[in-house]
Each structure stands twice: as C-alpha cells, then as structure tokens.
Design a protein around this motif. Sequence first.
Motif, PDB file in Angstrom:
ATOM      1  N   LEU A 158       0.856  -1.182   0.000  1.00  0.00           N
ATOM      2  CA  LEU A 158       0.000   0.000   0.000  1.00  0.00           C
ATOM      3  C   LEU A 158       0.889   1.229   0.000  1.00  0.00           C
ATOM      4  CD1 LEU A 158      -2.792   1.463   0.478  1.00  0.00           C
ATOM      5  CD2 LEU A 158      -2.286   1.265   2.930  1.00  0.00           C
ATOM      6  N   VAL A 159       0.533   2.211  -0.837  1.00  0.00           N
ATOM      7  CA  VAL A 159       1.190   3.519  -0.815  1.00  0.00           C
ATOM      8  C   VAL A 159       0.124   4.560  -0.504  1.00  0.00           C
ATOM      9  CG1 VAL A 159       2.398   5.283  -2.168  1.00  0.00           C
ATOM     10  CG2 VAL A 159       3.013   2.869  -2.427  1.00  0.00           C
ATOM     11  N   VAL A 160       0.455   5.485   0.378  1.00  0.00           N
ATOM     12  CA  VAL A 160      -0.446   6.573   0.729  1.00  0.00           C
ATOM     13  C   VAL A 160       0.211   7.884   0.312  1.00  0.00           C
ATOM     14  CG1 VAL A 160      -1.703   7.738   2.572  1.00  0.00           C
ATOM     15  CG2 VAL A 160      -1.342   5.263   2.682  1.00  0.00           C
ATOM     16  N   GLY A 161      -0.416   8.569  -0.625  1.00  0.00           N
ATOM     17  CA  GLY A 161       0.074   9.865  -1.065  1.00  0.00           C
ATOM     18  C   GLY A 161      -0.491  10.954  -0.171  1.00  0.00           C
ATOM     19  N   ALA A 162       0.341  11.458   0.729  1.00  0.00           N
ATOM     20  CA  ALA A 162      -0.057  12.525   1.639  1.00  0.00           C
ATOM     21  C   ALA A 162       0.902  13.699   1.454  1.00  0.00           C
ATOM     22  CB  ALA A 162      -0.041  12.028   3.081  1.00  0.00           C
ATOM     23  N   VAL A 169       2.372  12.321  -6.158  1.00  0.00           N
ATOM     24  CA  VAL A 169       1.658  11.044  -6.237  1.00  0.00           C
ATOM     25  C   VAL A 169       0.351  11.226  -6.997  1.00  0.00           C
ATOM     26  CG1 VAL A 169       0.591   9.188  -4.906  1.00  0.00           C
ATOM     27  CG2 VAL A 169       2.716  10.235  -4.100  1.00  0.00           C
ATOM     28  N   ARG A 170      -0.395  12.308  -6.707  1.00  0.00           N
ATOM     29  CA  ARG A 170      -1.641  12.561  -7.439  1.00  0.00           C
ATOM     30  C   ARG A 170      -1.376  12.740  -8.927  1.00  0.00           C
ATOM     31  NH1 ARG A 170      -3.175  17.399  -5.400  1.00  0.00           N
ATOM     32  NH2 ARG A 170      -2.209  18.479  -7.143  1.00  0.00           N
ATOM     33  N   ALA A 287      -3.346   5.165  -2.443  1.00  0.00           N
ATOM     34  CA  ALA A 287      -4.425   6.048  -1.993  1.00  0.00           C
ATOM     35  C   ALA A 287      -3.884   7.459  -1.827  1.00  0.00           C
ATOM     36  CB  ALA A 287      -4.995   5.551  -0.662  1.00  0.00           C
ATOM     37  N   LEU A 288      -4.788   8.427  -1.928  1.00  0.00           N
ATOM     38  CA  LEU A 288      -4.476   9.825  -1.668  1.00  0.00           C
ATOM     39  C   LEU A 288      -5.277  10.289  -0.459  1.00  0.00           C
ATOM     40  CD1 LEU A 288      -4.764  11.199  -5.317  1.00  0.00           C
ATOM     41  CD2 LEU A 288      -2.632  10.836  -4.056  1.00  0.00           C
ATOM     42  N   ALA A 293      -5.583  14.930  -2.078  1.00  0.00           N
ATOM     43  CA  ALA A 293      -6.836  14.393  -2.611  1.00  0.00           C
ATOM     44  C   ALA A 293      -7.911  15.447  -2.794  1.00  0.00           C
ATOM     45  CB  ALA A 293      -7.368  13.301  -1.682  1.00  0.00           C
ATOM     46  N   HIS A 294      -7.948  16.477  -1.916  1.00  0.00           N
ATOM     47  CA  HIS A 294      -9.100  17.384  -1.926  1.00  0.00           C
ATOM     48  C   HIS A 294      -8.757  18.730  -1.289  1.00  0.00           C
ATOM     49  CE1 HIS A 294      -9.214  16.061   2.236  1.00  0.00           C
ATOM     50  NE2 HIS A 294      -9.415  14.818   1.844  1.00  0.00           N
ATOM     51  N   ALA A 295      -7.693  19.358  -1.742  1.00  0.00           N
ATOM     52  CA  ALA A 295      -7.308  20.665  -1.184  1.00  0.00           C
ATOM     53  C   ALA A 295      -8.498  21.615  -1.249  1.00  0.00           C
ATOM     54  CB  ALA A 295      -6.135  21.240  -1.968  1.00  0.00           C
TER      55      ALA A 295
END
Length: 412
Positions: A158-162, A169-170, A287-288, A293-295
């Motif tokens: 799993l990768v989390v784009g934060a 990542v996005r 995942a973002l 994901a939603h600025a």
Amino acid sequence: MAGAARRQAPRAVVVGGGIGGLTAAIALHRSGWRVTVLERATSLEPVGAGIGLAPNSQRALDVLGLGDRVRALSAWQGAGGVRAQNGRWLVRTTSAATEREFGGGLVSLHRATLVDLLVGALPAECLRLGAEARLADPGGPCHRAVVATGAGDIEADLVVGADGIDSRVRAALFPAHPGPRYAGFTAWRLVVPAPRKPFEPHETWGRGGVWGTHPVKDGRVYAYATARVPQGSRAPDSEKAELERRFARWHDPIPEIIAGAAPADILRNDVRHLIEPLPAHHRGRTALLGDAAHAMAPTLGQGGNQAIEDAVVLAHHLAPDSDPFAGLAAYSAARVPRTTAIVRQSARTARLNHLTGGALLTLRDALLRTACRIGPDLITRGFATIADWRPPQPPYAAGTDAGAQERASAQR
C-alpha cells in the motif's frame, strides 16, 4: 513467532509527513501494517501557524487514543462569532450551542504541538526524513506498488500519497487532472502574544477580506487574514506593512495583534483548491489523502480536519489481512462525496465573505444579523453536517464523550 508475524505483515509507505500522513501512519501501524513514512524535509518543523480542530477530527483522533491528549493541549473556543469590520457582532455563538449542535467543542492549538504529538505516537523507525520520493508504479492485483527514492526503490502493498496540494503522487495517478486552481484570494497567518485586553474568539468579515483571532493554550493567539488580490501578488515592502495597510483600521484587538507581530513570523500563501474533484481517491494499491486528494479553501477551517478523517477511514477499510482493492474502493466511496461537498461549500463561503460591492456587503451583513435574531443557533447548524461526522469504528478513548474532564477543567 512474534518476530515472524511482524516480518510477514504487509508494508505501507506513506509519502509525506504532514498531519494527514502522520495520522495515517499511526492508524495503519496500530492496525498491524509495517509502516514507513517518507518525508523530503530534513526536520518536521511545521510550515504554518495554528490549527482549529472541530469535533469531527477530534472523534477521529479518539479512535487512535489521541483525542484526550489533543484536547488537553488545546484552547477551547467558547463564546464568539462573526463580526463586521467596525466590530459590530453579526453572529454570536456560545459554547453550549456548539456542544449541542456539533456534539463537542471547537479547540485550537499550534500546528507544531499537534505534529509533535503525532510524531511521539509513531515508532521512530517508521519515519525517514530527507527522503525524496516519487511513485514509480501504483501497483496492481498481481504486483506491489513501487516508490522510488534516492536510496533505492521500495516495494509496498500500500502507498499513501499525503504529499500536499502539489502532490507528485496525485499527478502520477491522475495525469489528466488539471490540479489545483487559484481560489481568488491570498492568506496571511501568524501566532503572536495575546493582546492585553480579553477578547472573544471571532472571525471578522469586511470588504474583500477576512480576519480571524483565536487563542492557543500557551498565552498566544493564532490570527489569520485573507484578501482578494491577483494571484502572485506580494507586498512591495513587508507583509507586516501590508497587513497594516489592509487591517490596522479594523476593530480591536486587530491593530494590537498586527503591531505585536514580527515581520519574519508572518506567513503568506495564495490559496488554491481542487475545485474539480478527482474521480477517486485511489488507483491500484495507492491512496491519496488530505490536500493531495481534496485541497480546499480555509474558509470552513476543515483542511487538516478532513485529512485526519481520511487517515482513520483509510485504516478502517484496510485491515492487513483484507482485500486491499476492496478496501481502497470502499475508502474512495466513503471520502469522495463528503470531501467534494466540503470543497464546494468552502468555495461558496469564500465568495460570500470576500464580497467587495457596497450593496452586497450591506445585504450580506443584514442577512447574517437577521438569521441570528431568528434563531441564534441557525448559523451554527449550517456547519453541523460537517462537524457531527463520526468515524466508522468506535473510539479507543473512554466513553462517547471523550475529553469531558479536560473540557470541564478548561472552562472553569
């Protein structure tokens, strides 16, 4: 046997060590994942000033057993509301109304305090600073995701784009998406010593701009200001001088707060948002979350709150022994509609509180005062659908009203 079990646990890589990334790392680690956080900065000194946490993010932190600690480190927002530029109250709120409508109180603290708490809740070996990272492969059913770093590639289940509003990542997941757009205004943020006279927390809506003043627990105040300006504008001299030109004639305690600020402590950033939503908050095994994901515009104070929500919901749907693709699909299904609605509501609020026309300003202020007279809690209820959110899993903190003792102590 315990060491073998740890070695066999699936691996998660979190790209970005901000509030959302650290919260996600804590949540995934506590559910059984082997977690590595890759942060390109060489230290975790937060870029920012204060942050307000509404009951929705406090409940998410309760799931991790951190809610009570955050509340104990925060200043509680009691009576306050919205004021006009001349100081007249347009909307009054009370702590009782906030508790009744939201199921909890609003708190504020310095971002550095929150980041220190999150870092302390994560094993030191999970955090790698000075690590530039990019997503080389989002992963698929038959292969793991790959994150490329200067020290070599890392394969992950799993990768989390934060990694924030300019998320690499996005961009790798959704290259056709237009990305963040200018929201039409710039923002200043500062933390200064509290003014000499007591004040009630407030947000002031003036002509083409906003000022907010909120206490933090260490005897300082977090203040912020926004103004409609062309994108990329900067003060010809200093940002402190710009604040003086724009806000020094507004009501007390605004002039004193500006006077007490050191020029180097004033942060200014143009506000951008992802007004066009992503089709999903995941692709493959990636995942973002948060601004990636939603600025959103800061007009509802929900940017960091939504990142914390994201982190807890993501971990809920991604138990280590579960199907990651079903879990990621459930994560997107839970988060895309909610965050898209909040991004749009934040943008609508920004248009309302940055009006410049005299007639529209008069009408707006009159409507706010009328709504407050009709029902003092009417304005508060407009935020309730955001603040009354509850996580999909029960809290680890004590009881359904976690932090009640800290709240009662702070209000005495």
